[in-house]
Structures are given as structure tokens and as C-alpha cells.
Design a protein around this motif. Structure first.
Motif, mmCIF file in Angstrom:
data_model
loop_
_atom_site.group_PDB
_atom_site.id
_atom_site.type_symbol
_atom_site.label_atom_id
_atom_site.label_comp_id
_atom_site.label_asym_id
_atom_site.label_seq_id
_atom_site.Cartn_x
_atom_site.Cartn_y
_atom_site.Cartn_z
ATOM 1 N N MET A 37 3.035 1.742 8.136
ATOM 2 C CA MET A 37 4.112 2.714 8.330
ATOM 3 C C MET A 37 5.483 2.051 8.213
ATOM 4 O O MET A 37 6.409 2.615 7.609
ATOM 5 N N MET A 38 5.616 0.868 8.761
ATOM 6 C CA MET A 38 6.888 0.158 8.683
ATOM 7 C C MET A 38 7.211 -0.230 7.241
ATOM 8 O O MET A 38 8.369 -0.173 6.805
ATOM 9 N N GLU A 39 6.188 -0.632 6.494
ATOM 10 C CA GLU A 39 6.408 -1.002 5.092
ATOM 11 C C GLU A 39 6.879 0.191 4.275
ATOM 12 O O GLU A 39 7.810 0.093 3.469
ATOM 13 N N TRP A 40 6.233 1.346 4.472
ATOM 14 C CA TRP A 40 6.641 2.537 3.737
ATOM 15 C C TRP A 40 8.033 2.990 4.162
ATOM 16 O O TRP A 40 8.828 3.445 3.337
ATOM 17 N N THR A 41 8.343 2.887 5.452
ATOM 18 C CA THR A 41 9.653 3.314 5.925
ATOM 19 C C THR A 41 10.763 2.429 5.375
ATOM 20 O O THR A 41 11.881 2.892 5.144
ATOM 21 N N SER A 42 10.461 1.143 5.174
ATOM 22 C CA SER A 42 11.474 0.247 4.604
ATOM 23 C C SER A 42 11.845 0.637 3.173
ATOM 24 O O SER A 42 12.937 0.338 2.700
ATOM 25 N N LYS A 43 10.937 1.324 2.490
ATOM 26 C CA LYS A 43 11.201 1.759 1.117
ATOM 27 C C LYS A 43 11.777 3.167 1.064
ATOM 28 O O LYS A 43 12.608 3.474 0.213
ATOM 29 N N ARG A 44 11.319 4.026 1.964
ATOM 30 C CA ARG A 44 11.763 5.417 1.974
ATOM 31 C C ARG A 44 11.739 5.925 3.401
ATOM 32 O O ARG A 44 10.745 5.734 4.110
ATOM 33 N N ALA A 45 12.847 6.562 3.811
ATOM 34 C CA ALA A 45 12.963 6.994 5.206
ATOM 35 C C ALA A 45 11.911 8.032 5.570
ATOM 36 O O ALA A 45 11.400 8.046 6.686
ATOM 37 N N VAL A 46 11.599 8.915 4.630
ATOM 38 C CA VAL A 46 10.586 9.946 4.857
ATOM 39 C C VAL A 46 9.329 9.572 4.077
ATOM 40 O O VAL A 46 9.351 9.490 2.847
ATOM 41 N N ILE A 47 8.234 9.357 4.779
ATOM 42 C CA ILE A 47 6.980 8.936 4.158
ATOM 43 C C ILE A 47 6.253 10.159 3.595
ATOM 44 O O ILE A 47 6.040 11.146 4.316
ATOM 45 N N ARG A 48 5.905 10.117 2.330
ATOM 46 C CA ARG A 48 5.157 11.206 1.710
ATOM 47 C C ARG A 48 3.669 11.030 2.034
ATOM 48 O O ARG A 48 3.082 9.981 1.756
ATOM 49 N N LEU A 49 3.083 12.051 2.616
ATOM 50 C CA LEU A 49 1.698 11.994 3.061
ATOM 51 C C LEU A 49 0.861 13.006 2.303
ATOM 52 O O LEU A 49 1.295 14.131 2.062
ATOM 53 N N ASN A 50 -0.352 12.592 1.942
ATOM 54 C CA ASN A 50 -1.337 13.515 1.406
ATOM 55 C C ASN A 50 -2.447 13.692 2.441
ATOM 56 O O ASN A 50 -2.325 13.247 3.587
ATOM 57 N N GLY A 51 -3.532 14.349 2.049
ATOM 58 C CA GLY A 51 -4.591 14.617 3.010
ATOM 59 C C GLY A 51 -5.221 13.358 3.568
ATOM 60 O O GLY A 51 -5.450 13.236 4.778
ATOM 61 N N GLU A 52 -5.485 12.371 2.708
ATOM 62 C CA GLU A 52 -6.142 11.138 3.150
ATOM 63 C C GLU A 52 -5.248 10.344 4.091
ATOM 64 O O GLU A 52 -5.689 9.855 5.142
ATOM 65 N N LYS A 53 -3.974 10.188 3.730
ATOM 66 C CA LYS A 53 -3.043 9.447 4.583
ATOM 67 C C LYS A 53 -2.825 10.154 5.910
ATOM 68 O O LYS A 53 -2.710 9.511 6.964
ATOM 69 N N PHE A 54 -2.760 11.481 5.869
ATOM 70 C CA PHE A 54 -2.553 12.235 7.106
ATOM 71 C C PHE A 54 -3.710 12.042 8.064
ATOM 72 O O PHE A 54 -3.506 11.818 9.267
#
Length: 323
Positions: A37-54
Motif C-alpha cells: 500500500m505504501m509503494e502504491w501510494t508513493s506513486k499515486r495518492a489514490v490507489i486503483r483497486l479491482n476485485g482481486e486487490k480489494f
């Protein structure tokens, strides 16, 4: 006796050793999820989630962080204008937290688009967008964890207050600089200054009561229609039902309103005001009297000319009326 003690010690180690291993696995899994989560947030403030990630990062334990998720439909074929406006405010809020000095891994911001995670919408029995839900660090979301969009609007400041209420994380909203407003204001002041300079010898219009009356009426109509409420709450312009496609311009609640509703009220109030002004002008204006006097004077002049030319007298028109 020695064998009994040995058996008891072995059982104790076995009983307490298994939970310890399980705890280590949970800690390792949690550490991996937080790192992701921290890695994705460092790239984009809002993390895009699909069904698997959710399901893996939000629904499945363990989790010691809260996630604010916006469920939306941003694809052009969905024709959700409100979703685009809400997304802009949500991005401002997420970026304000991302670049804040108080940023921690206590809270993250995510987004589920209908075309990327329709299974998530079905899982949560959701049939409208945009919707904001807080998934707390412990337990399932409560009714208060669903943001009241129709009542509060989707302004970043209002979302920040709701986030603070649900997570105790206070976010100071920092909006990116907007140069369009100062530029337009500068152009307007330059136009007014140029107009005043060109007409510096003829500024009687500044003392025209009709100009000031029109300005005062415009201000009153804007305030009474609810434009200040729109500025503070930031409601959507209208609401489109994603199931039926029907667009509602009037809010169903007496405690909220759409921007289109204030425009309708503004037009009605302006029409009533214009009607009252026209009635007042018709009752007090001297325009018709002046026209009648002008027509009467022309008729008298014509009568006198005909009388002098033809030598006849007519008592139907009194010369006293030709004054």
C-alpha cells in the motif's frame, strides 16, 4: 516423575509454539500488505483497486489501517458528470494527506471503478455512484462509515471532516494554485479601468440609480437562490440514476439541494421581480401621457391649418385642449 515433567514441558512448548508461528505469519502478511500500500501510494495518492486487490488488501485480514474508498464510474459511456467532479475533490483530499507532514500508514485512499471492479459493486450490493465508504482497521463498515453525499456534498473540506470523524486523522486540505481566477479578475479590473479612462469626462453613469438598483437586485437574487450554500457544501449539479438513467434536478430532501435547483429558483425569483418592476413602471411612468399630449398637439395644429385654409369652424375640438 521425571518423564511426567518432560511430557508436560513438551506439551507446553507445543501449545505455545503454534500460535507464535501463526502470529509471525500474520505479522509478515500484514507487513507485506502495508509495504504494498505504501509503494502504491508513493506513486499515486489514490490507489486503483479491482476485485482481486480489494479482496486481498481490504476484505481479507489482517489489516491495521483504514482505507477510504470512492466507488465511481468514470468511463465516458457511463455519462456520470458528478463522478468526475467528485473524483477531482477526492484527488485533492488524497494528495493533501500524501504530502502532509503527518502522513502515516494509518489511512490510505483507494478507488474502485465500476468497469474495473463490477464484482465489488455486486459484493457490496451497491447500485449508485459516486459513493464514499470508510473500511476501518478493525471490523466491518458501519452505517456511519458511508458518506452522506447528498447532504454534505463532495467538497474536499467536507470529506476531510468526515474522515477525521471516522478515523481521528485530521487532514488539512491544500488545493493546487488556480491562476484562472486571478487572471479573470485582472482582466475585469483592466477593462473597468480602461472604460473609466475612455469615459473620464462622462461618468454620470456611476450615479445612475438604475445601474445600482440592477446590481443590488442581482446580488439579492443570487443570495436568496442558495448560491452561497452551493459554494460552502459543493453539491452536484444534478443526480443521474445509474439504473434508470433518469436525471433529477430537484433534491428529494428538504435539507439539501442540487446546483440546478438553485438555478431554477433563481430564474423564478428573477421572473417575479421583473414582473413587479414592469407593473410598477406601467403604473407610474409618464410615457403614455407624453404620447397623448404629443398626438393632441399634432391634432390641434392640423385642425388650425385646415381651418385657416378652408375657412370652417368646428366645435368638436376645444382649443383649450391644445395647450
Amino acid at each position: 516423575m521425571f518423564y511426567k515433567l518432560l511430557i508436560i514441558a513438551f506439551l507446553a512448548v507445543s501449545l505455545y509454539g503454534t500460535p507464535s508461528d501463526g502470529q509471525k505469519k500474520k505479522e509478515t502478511l500484514l507487513s507485506e500488505k502495508v509495504s504494498q500500500m505504501m509503494e502504491w501510494t508513493s506513486k499515486r495518492a489514490v490507489i486503483r483497486l479491482n476485485g482481486e486487490k480489494f479482496r486481498r488488501l481490504i476484505r481479507a485480514p489482517p489489516r491495521n489501517y483504514s482505507v477510504i474508498i470512492m466507488f465511481t464510474a468514470l468511463q465516458p459511456q457511463r455519462q456520470c458528470g458528478v463522478c468526475k467532479q467528485a473524483d477531482e475533490e477526492f484527488q485533492i483530499l488524497a494528495n493533501s494527506w500524501r504530502y502532509s507532514s503527518a502522513f502515516t500508514n494509518r489511512i490510505f485512499f483507494g478507488m474502485v471503478d465500476f468497469d474495473e471492479g463490477s464484482d465489488v459493486f455486486q459484493m457490496l450490493n451497491m447500485n449508485s455512484a459516486p459513493t464514499f465508504i470508510n473500511f476501518p482497521a478493525k471490523g466491518k463498515p458501519k452505517p456511519a462509515d458511508t458518506y452522506e453525499l447528498q447532504v454534505r456534498g463532495f467538497a474536499a473540506e467536507q470529506l476531510a471532516r468526515w474522515v477525521a470523524d471516522r478515523t481521528d486523522v485530521h487532514i488539512r486540505v491544500i488545493r493546487p494554485p488556480n491562476y484562472a481566477g486571478p487572471l479573470m479578475l485582472g482582466l475585469l479590473l483592466a477593462f473597468i479601468g480602461s472604460l473609466a479612462y475612455l469615459r473620464r469626462n462622462n461618468l454620470e453613469f456611476l450615479f445612475n440609480k438604475n445601474v445600482w438598483a440592477f446590481s443590488a437586485l442581482s446580488f439579492v437574487l443570487i443570495m436568496t437562490s442558495g448560491q452561497m450554500w452551493n459554494h460552502i457544501r459543493g453539491p452536484p449539479y444534478a443526480h443521474k440514476n445509474p439504473n434508470t438513467g433518469q436525471v433529477s434536478y430537484i433534491h428529494g430532501s428538504s435539507q439539501a439541494q442540487f446546483v440546478a435547483e438553485t438555478h431554477i429558483v433563481l430564474l423564478f425569483n428573477a421572473a417575479v421581480t421583473l414582473g413587479m418592476v414592469l407593473l410598477h413602471e406601467a403604473a407610474t411612468s409618464d410615457l403614455d401621457i407624453g404620447k397623448r399630449k404629443s398626438m393632441l398637439s399634432s391634432a390641434c395644429a392640423l385642425y388650425e391649418r385646415l381651418r385657416d385654409q378652408n375657412g370652417f369652424d368646428c366645435n368638436l375640438v376645444s382649443l383649450q385642449s391644445c395647450v
